[in-house]
Design a protein around this motif. Structure first.
Motif, PDB file in Angstrom:
ATOM      1  N   UNK A 553       0.816  -1.205   0.000  1.00 34.16           N
ATOM      2  CA  UNK A 553       0.000   0.000   0.000  1.00 34.16           C
ATOM      3  C   UNK A 553       0.859   1.269   0.000  1.00 34.16           C
ATOM      4  N   UNK A 554       0.385   2.278  -0.730  1.00 38.46           N
ATOM      5  CA  UNK A 554       1.006   3.597  -0.791  1.00 38.46           C
ATOM      6  C   UNK A 554       2.461   3.545  -1.268  1.00 38.46           C
ATOM      7  N   UNK A 555       2.728   2.620  -2.175  1.00 33.86           N
ATOM      8  CA  UNK A 555       4.021   2.603  -2.863  1.00 33.86           C
ATOM      9  C   UNK A 555       3.782   3.257  -4.224  1.00 33.86           C
ATOM     10  N   UNK A 556       3.970   4.549  -4.288  1.00 36.41           N
ATOM     11  CA  UNK A 556       3.519   5.344  -5.415  1.00 36.41           C
ATOM     12  C   UNK A 556       4.253   5.128  -6.715  1.00 36.41           C
ATOM     13  N   UNK A 557       5.383   4.415  -6.701  1.00 36.63           N
ATOM     14  CA  UNK A 557       6.148   4.213  -7.925  1.00 36.63           C
ATOM     15  C   UNK A 557       5.854   2.880  -8.602  1.00 36.63           C
ATOM     16  N   UNK A 558       4.980   2.080  -8.014  1.00 38.51           N
ATOM     17  CA  UNK A 558       4.625   0.798  -8.621  1.00 38.51           C
ATOM     18  C   UNK A 558       3.643   1.026  -9.763  1.00 38.51           C
ATOM     19  N   UNK A 559       3.802   0.244 -10.815  1.00 39.06           N
ATOM     20  CA  UNK A 559       2.966   0.414 -12.005  1.00 39.06           C
ATOM     21  C   UNK A 559       2.332  -0.914 -12.426  1.00 39.06           C
ATOM     22  N   UNK A 560       1.463  -0.810 -13.423  1.00 39.74           N
ATOM     23  CA  UNK A 560       0.825  -2.000 -13.981  1.00 39.74           C
ATOM     24  C   UNK A 560       1.859  -3.022 -14.446  1.00 39.74           C
ATOM     25  N   UNK A 561       2.903  -2.547 -15.081  1.00 37.85           N
ATOM     26  CA  UNK A 561       3.912  -3.438 -15.637  1.00 37.85           C
ATOM     27  C   UNK A 561       4.538  -4.323 -14.562  1.00 37.85           C
ATOM     28  N   UNK A 562       4.860  -3.732 -13.416  1.00 38.58           N
ATOM     29  CA  UNK A 562       5.478  -4.499 -12.345  1.00 38.58           C
ATOM     30  C   UNK A 562       4.555  -5.582 -11.811  1.00 38.58           C
ATOM     31  N   UNK A 563       3.292  -5.249 -11.598  1.00 39.04           N
ATOM     32  CA  UNK A 563       2.354  -6.232 -11.071  1.00 39.04           C
ATOM     33  C   UNK A 563       2.083  -7.343 -12.086  1.00 39.04           C
ATOM     34  N   UNK A 564       2.003  -7.002 -13.356  1.00 39.58           N
ATOM     35  CA  UNK A 564       1.780  -8.018 -14.376  1.00 39.58           C
ATOM     36  C   UNK A 564       2.951  -8.997 -14.446  1.00 39.58           C
ATOM     37  N   UNK A 565       4.168  -8.478 -14.294  1.00 41.34           N
ATOM     38  CA  UNK A 565       5.343  -9.340 -14.339  1.00 41.34           C
ATOM     39  C   UNK A 565       5.453 -10.187 -13.079  1.00 41.34           C
ATOM     40  N   UNK A 566       5.027  -9.643 -11.929  1.00 40.15           N
ATOM     41  CA  UNK A 566       5.127 -10.374 -10.657  1.00 40.15           C
ATOM     42  C   UNK A 566       4.058 -11.453 -10.517  1.00 40.15           C
ATOM     43  N   UNK A 567       2.935 -11.244 -11.174  1.00 31.58           N
ATOM     44  CA  UNK A 567       1.776 -12.123 -10.955  1.00 31.58           C
ATOM     45  C   UNK A 567       2.069 -13.586 -11.226  1.00 31.58           C
ATOM     46  N   UNK A 568       2.871 -13.876 -12.248  1.00 30.86           N
ATOM     47  CA  UNK A 568       3.125 -15.267 -12.610  1.00 30.86           C
ATOM     48  C   UNK A 568       3.896 -16.028 -11.543  1.00 30.86           C
ATOM     49  N   UNK A 569       4.614 -15.314 -10.676  1.00 32.49           N
ATOM     50  CA  UNK A 569       5.407 -15.974  -9.629  1.00 32.49           C
ATOM     51  C   UNK A 569       4.648 -16.121  -8.320  1.00 32.49           C
ATOM     52  N   UNK A 570       3.564 -15.367  -8.172  1.00 25.90           N
ATOM     53  CA  UNK A 570       2.840 -15.361  -6.891  1.00 25.90           C
ATOM     54  C   UNK A 570       1.600 -16.247  -6.984  1.00 25.90           C
TER      55      UNK A 570
END
Length: 600
Positions: A553-570
């Motif tokens: 929460x409130x990590x203002x520099x995170x973007x869609x790209x980062x979450x899309x790339x992380x999703x496959x590992x989580x």
């Protein structure tokens, strides 16, 4: 030998050494491993949460095939869906159900009785906040229903009635009368009356209007030989009431929880220690009238104590721990929000091996007087036993503490450092801090001190002078020598299952991407770290693939790209907190909503 030929019992034993999430993965190997994994989970009485929805009906049948014995039913009410869920649980799970939780439900009395009678093997029943059951006062009022309930609750040992506004002596007597073997009872936050006596000498304690301490006392006298645990948290229990309770003939409590009982005095704790010396668990969190005297009395009188909660005692100081060495069996100590405690006396006790308790869990959360020197000493002393350490909001600790923890506490499974704002990348990486920064930190850590001679206007002593006089603060040479013997980054804590670094705002990608790699980590909080970017998120996802709960929460520099790339590992992620991540868009959420189970 091929694994398919191993007996199920052997596979079950092997899987018992794995975390729950790993057992779920192992269950996908083949049918034999699947049944072995289910058997392993059942042996540990895992609690299954079943919401009152139509989709739960098929799941209930599946759980029945596994002979699940512990369930929690949520959001029950008088709706048709709730009735169907209750019917399904009664039919498929009831015969072998041992633990049933209905916390906060609003189910009708008839539905509750139907469910209760279908569970003849119950040993634990949680009715916390189920006010609708007790509002009318007619629960278990029919003789035939009482007779049936006695048969169903004959094995009940644990009953939780916390937070029931409408619980009366009459309904309490009816319910407990059906459970002759109760060993654990909770009346936390119930409206118990202590001063007013509605009976005036009468022995017919059946008021339908209130829950009285006099009736509870009668119950304790009748069940003194079997009752072992009592929770009266949030009640207005007084010292005279405590005297009467602890002096009940034959009562030998093992656990007593008295959180937020603000009328309790030091004298009452003295009576408790005198008459109930066999206690192993005592929680006095939030009993605001207690001081050092109460803590000293506990140390002297409760030698068998294993768990002690003294959180939120604003009058407690380090002087209250002068006798802590007497508690040789102590395994858990909670000192959270004790603003006058610095840990100095505990350090002295733990530094002596023959006096040191084998603490497995220690909390100093919100203890602003805790210093690096104390953390370093405790880490060294408690290295063999400590598994859980909470230093949240200990605002004075710095990199020295995190390096001490990494070097001396490799067996930690839970580490909480939220709001420790002086922690930096240097500490997590165990890279030697520049000399100038370390001196600046020490000056700040020491702070100004008053001179005893106010006449010469020398109100403050120079900070560095104080540091030289303080034997608990390491010199440069001593610190460097210590670091040569024990050097480790945070990554040395390979057994970590929970890590909280929320609001440690000086942390950046430099440390997060390199250090947060824990194969067994299940819960991680990195909220309010404004400098971390997608690089940290992706590194965490790849290095902590067992994560089930993640807060960013409130990590203002995170973007869609980062979450899309992380999703496959989580793949095991169940709870994700991303509030305040302003650069995320609805597009990414729609793509991933079907993959991750719960959003916040």
């Amino acid at each position: 030998m091929e694994t398919r030929r191993l007996p199920v019992e052997v596979i079950t034993y092997i899987l018992s050494f794995l975390p729950i999430a790993d057992r779920k993965e192992a269950s996908l190997v083949n049918h034999t491993w699947y049944f072995a994994a289910q058997d392993s989970l059942r042996q540990e009485n895992i609690l299954y949460n079943i919401p009152a929805t139509s989709t739960s009906l098929a799941a209930i049948e599946s759980l029945a095939r596994r002979r699940v014995s512990c369930v929690s039913l949520t959001s029950l009410d008088s709706s048709t869906v709730s009735r169907d869920v209750i019917q399904a649980v009664s039919c498929h799970l009831g015969p072998h159900l041992q633990s049933l939780c209905l916390r906060g439900s609003s189910l009708p009395e008839t539905a509750f009785v139907h469910l209760l009678l279908a569970c003849p093997c119950l040993s634990a029943l949680d009715l916390t906040g189920c006010n609708s059951l007790f509002m009318s006062g007619t629960l278990l009022s029919k003789p035939e229903t009482i007779s049936q309930a006695r048969g169903a609750l004959t094995n009940l040992q644990e009953l939780n009635l916390a937070g029931l506004r409408y619980l009366s002596d009459l309904s309490f007597n009816r319910l407990t009368g059906c459970a002759p073997h109760l060993a654990r009872l909770s009346l936390a936050r119930c409206h118990l009356t202590f001063e007013f006596d509605p009976y005036r000498g009468s022995s017919n304690y059946n008021s339908s209007a209130l829950l009285s301490f006099r009736n509870l006392l009668r119950f304790l006298k009748e069940r003194a030989s079997s009752l072992r645990a009592l929770d009266l948290s949030g009640t207005s229990i007084t010292s005279p009431a405590m005297r009467s309770l602890v002096q009940v003939e034959g009562l030998r409590l093992r656990e007593l929880v008295l959180q937020n009982c603000r009328d309790l005095s030091n004298e009452a704790i003295g009576l408790l220690c005198t008459h109930q010396p066999h206690l192993t668990v005592l929680d006095l969190t939030g009993c605001s009238e207690l001081s050092d005297r109460a803590a000293l009395t506990v140390s002297a009188g409760l030698r068998a104590l294993q768990s002690l909660g003294l959180g939120k005692l604003q009058r407690l100081t380090d002087g209250g721990f002068l006798g802590i060495a007497e508690l040789r069996s102590l395994q858990r100590l909670d000192l959270s929000e004790c603003s006058l405690v610095s840990g100095s006396e505990l350090v002295k006790v733990c530094s002596t091996p023959e006096l040191r308790p084998s603490l497995a869990s220690l909390s100093f959360a919100f203890c602003s007087l805790l210093r690096d020197s104390s953390v370093l000493s405790l880490a060294r002393s408690l290295s063999p036993s400590l598994r859980v350490l909470d230093l949240s909001s200990c605002v004075s600790i710095t990199n020295v503490s995190i390096q001490a923890i990494s070097s001396h506490l490799p067996r930690l499974t839970v580490l909480r450092l939220a709001w420790c704002k002086e922690l930096t990348d240097w500490g997590l990486l165990d890279v030697e801090e520049p000399r100038e920064e370390r001196h600046h930190r020490r000056e700040k850590d020491a702070g100004p001190q008053f001179s005893r001679n106010f006449g010469n206007m020398g109100f403050f002593l120079p900070p560095l002078q104080n540091l030289e006089q303080d034997p608990t603060v390491l010199s440069d040479s001593a610190w460097n020598e210590s670091q040569k013997r024990h050097r480790a980054s945070l990554q040395a804590l390979k057994q970590l299952q929970e890590l909280d670094l929320m609001a440690c705002s000086k942390l950046t990608d430099s440390s997060i991407t390199q250090v947060i790699r824990f194969p067994a980590l299940r819960r991680l909080s990195l909220g309010l770290l404004p400098e971390i970017t997608d690089a940290s998120l992706v590194a965490v996802a790849r290095g902590c693939q067992s994560l089930e709960q993640l807060s960013m929460s409130h990590c203002g520099k995170l973007t869609d790209k980062g979450f899309l790339e992380a999703a496959s590992s989580l793949r095991r992620l169940q709870h994700l907190v991303i509030s305040g991540c302003s650069q995320l868009t609805r597009h990414w959420m729609q793509i991933q909503k079907s993959s991750w189970k719960k959003w916040s």
